[in-house]
Design an enzyme around this catalytic site. Structure first.
Site, PDB file in Angstrom:
ATOM      1  CB  THR A 106      -0.940   0.016   1.233  1.00  0.00           C
ATOM      2  OG1 THR A 106      -1.615  -1.221   1.285  1.00  0.00           O
ATOM      3  CG2 THR A 106      -1.940   1.122   1.196  1.00  0.00           C
ATOM      4  NE  ARG A 126      -7.378  -9.023   1.471  1.00  0.00           N
ATOM      5  CZ  ARG A 126      -6.593  -7.994   1.709  1.00  0.00           C
ATOM      6  NH1 ARG A 126      -6.269  -7.160   0.758  1.00  0.00           N
ATOM      7  NH2 ARG A 126      -6.106  -7.795   2.908  1.00  0.00           N
ATOM      8  CB  VAL A 127     -12.256  -5.742  -0.907  1.00  0.00           C
ATOM      9  CG1 VAL A 127     -12.044  -4.250  -0.666  1.00  0.00           C
ATOM     10  CG2 VAL A 127     -12.782  -5.987  -2.318  1.00  0.00           C
ATOM     11  N   GLY A 128      -9.340  -5.488   0.821  1.00  0.00           N
ATOM     12  CA  GLY A 128      -8.743  -5.192   2.125  1.00  0.00           C
ATOM     13  C   GLY A 128      -9.288  -3.903   2.705  1.00  0.00           C
ATOM     14  CG  ASP A 129      -6.543  -1.626   4.982  1.00  0.00           C
ATOM     15  OD1 ASP A 129      -5.966  -2.610   4.467  1.00  0.00           O
ATOM     16  OD2 ASP A 129      -5.998  -0.513   5.114  1.00  0.00           O
ATOM     17  CB  THR A 154       0.205   1.010   5.130  1.00  0.00           C
ATOM     18  OG1 THR A 154       1.024  -0.124   4.807  1.00  0.00           O
ATOM     19  CG2 THR A 154       0.968   1.871   6.134  1.00  0.00           C
ATOM     20  N   GLY A 155      -0.853  -1.849   6.099  1.00  0.00           N
ATOM     21  CA  GLY A 155      -0.638  -3.019   6.956  1.00  0.00           C
ATOM     22  C   GLY A 155      -1.610  -4.131   6.618  1.00  0.00           C
ATOM     23  CG  HIS A 156      -3.176  -8.482   8.261  1.00  0.00           C
ATOM     24  ND1 HIS A 156      -3.903  -9.028   9.294  1.00  0.00           N
ATOM     25  CD2 HIS A 156      -3.408  -9.253   7.181  1.00  0.00           C
ATOM     26  CE1 HIS A 156      -4.529 -10.112   8.844  1.00  0.00           C
ATOM     27  NE2 HIS A 156      -4.242 -10.271   7.572  1.00  0.00           N
ATOM     28  N   GLY A 157      -4.648  -5.866   6.042  1.00  0.00           N
ATOM     29  CA  GLY A 157      -5.979  -5.325   5.786  1.00  0.00           C
ATOM     30  C   GLY A 157      -7.065  -5.877   6.675  1.00  0.00           C
TER      31      GLY A 157
HETATM   32  N1  GLY Z   1      -3.437  -2.864   3.531  1.00  0.00           N
HETATM   33  C1  GLY Z   1      -3.718  -3.347   2.255  1.00  0.00           C
HETATM   34  C2  GLY Z   1      -4.443  -4.606   2.224  1.00  0.00           C
HETATM   35  O1  GLY Z   1      -4.421  -5.373   3.171  1.00  0.00           O
HETATM   36  O2  GLY Z   1      -5.095  -4.878   1.214  1.00  0.00           O
END
Ligand code: GLY
Length: 310
Positions: free
Chosen positions: A169, A197-200, A220-223
């Protein structure tokens, strides 16, 4: 008041081979965004310009250089928000677009909706004359190699955000001379994600938020972790209760670690020009321009500066 712009190039375990290019990349993006502000552009114009620079740079996971999903396809997510009116626009799972952040802005400005996804986002892009490129144009040599080597999503998440080594990101926040704030975030998501799959990143209040009454955040990081704690809004709610930008980011990232064992980072500005770049991953490339100083960093607690020349 003087304008401030802060950008990030993703919080993750950035390997040494990408460190220099990542720092140079965020510095270029910060210079571009700040030039827009100094040229009389507003915060919204500045964050879009800064994110476009990073989408065009293959060292970052957004636009060119985006990660590949389980099928080896590029599916992009982006978000932009204007703190003056809370107007916001997002695209998710869009394909073959070089600058998704500008498509997100078009969703905000040219439709009655906040988000368009997948085929609908591409149909809208076509209807307003945004051209598409072949998937291979967006795929860097580095990403193709990494995707061939690492075919497991869960291991990748642990390596990138939990323990050690996917890209993550890009984003920008700004406050302009009139005290208006804005944010923008763009990503290819996480390598080997499921199709669809859609993240944050494109989700309002999670991957970003901007409100002139509170401030602006890009995450940014684990969505999946960021979604569960609605990280951008969490940071701003701490600021609403009197915390500084840095304290609010640290508290919120710690909350995400404690509650869902997730790691990540954020860049933040307040309407008065206070700012922070904070992360709980091994590294995050970031840069900020405040008056005539360009601040930048990569490793925890290391902040460097140089004179900002337009
Ligand atoms: N932070 C981006 C994602 O997890 O998609």
């Amino acid at each position: 008041m003087s304008a401030v712009l802060v950008v990030h190039g993703g919080a993750w375990a950035i390997p040494d081979e990408l460190a220099k290019a990542s720092v140079e990349g965020v510095k270029s993006a910060a210079r571009e965004g700040s030039s827009v502000l100094k040229g009389g552009g507003n915060a919204l114009d500045a964050v879009e310009a800064a994110v476009r620079v990073m989408e065009d740079n293959t060292v970052f996971n957004a636009g060119h250089g985006a990660t590949l999903n389980i099928d080896g396809e590029v599916e992009l997510d982006a978000f932009i928000m204007d703190g003056r009116t809370l107007a916001s626009g997002a695209v998710s799972s869009v394909k073959n677009i070089t600058n998704p952040v500008s498509l997100a802005r078009a969703v905000m400005e040219k439709t009655s909706h906040v988000m368009l996804t997948d085929r609908g986002a591409n149909l809208f892009a076509e209807s307003i004359g945004i051209s598409t490129v072949p998937t291979e144009t967006l795929v860097s040599e580095y990403e193709r190699k990494e995707w061939e080597l690492h075919k497991n999503y869960i291991t990748g998440v642990k390596e990138d955000f939990g323990l050690k080594r996917a890209h993550d990101t890009v984003g920008a926040v700004a406050v302009d001379c009139a005290g208006n704030v804005a944010c923008a975030t763009s990503t290819g998501g996480i390598r080997n994600k499921m199709v669809g799959r859609v993240g944050d990143s494109p989700i309002i209040g999670c991957g970003g938020y901007a409100d002139n009454l509170s401030g602006a955040v890009s995450c940014t990081g684990h969505g999946e972790s960021i979604l569960k704690v609605t990280l951008a809004r969490l940071i701003l709610s701490h600021m609403d209760q009197g915390k500084s930008a840095a304290e609010a980011s640290e508290l919120s990232l710690q909350n995400m670690a404690d509650r869902v064992q997730g790691a990540g980072g954020a860049v933040v500005v307040s309407p008065s020009g206070q700012w922070a770049a904070t992360f709980t991953t091994e590294r995050m490339a970031w840069a900020a321009v405040e008056q005539d100083v360009l601040w930048f960093g990569l490793d925890p607690n290391v902040k460097q500066k140089e004179k900002f020349h337009q």
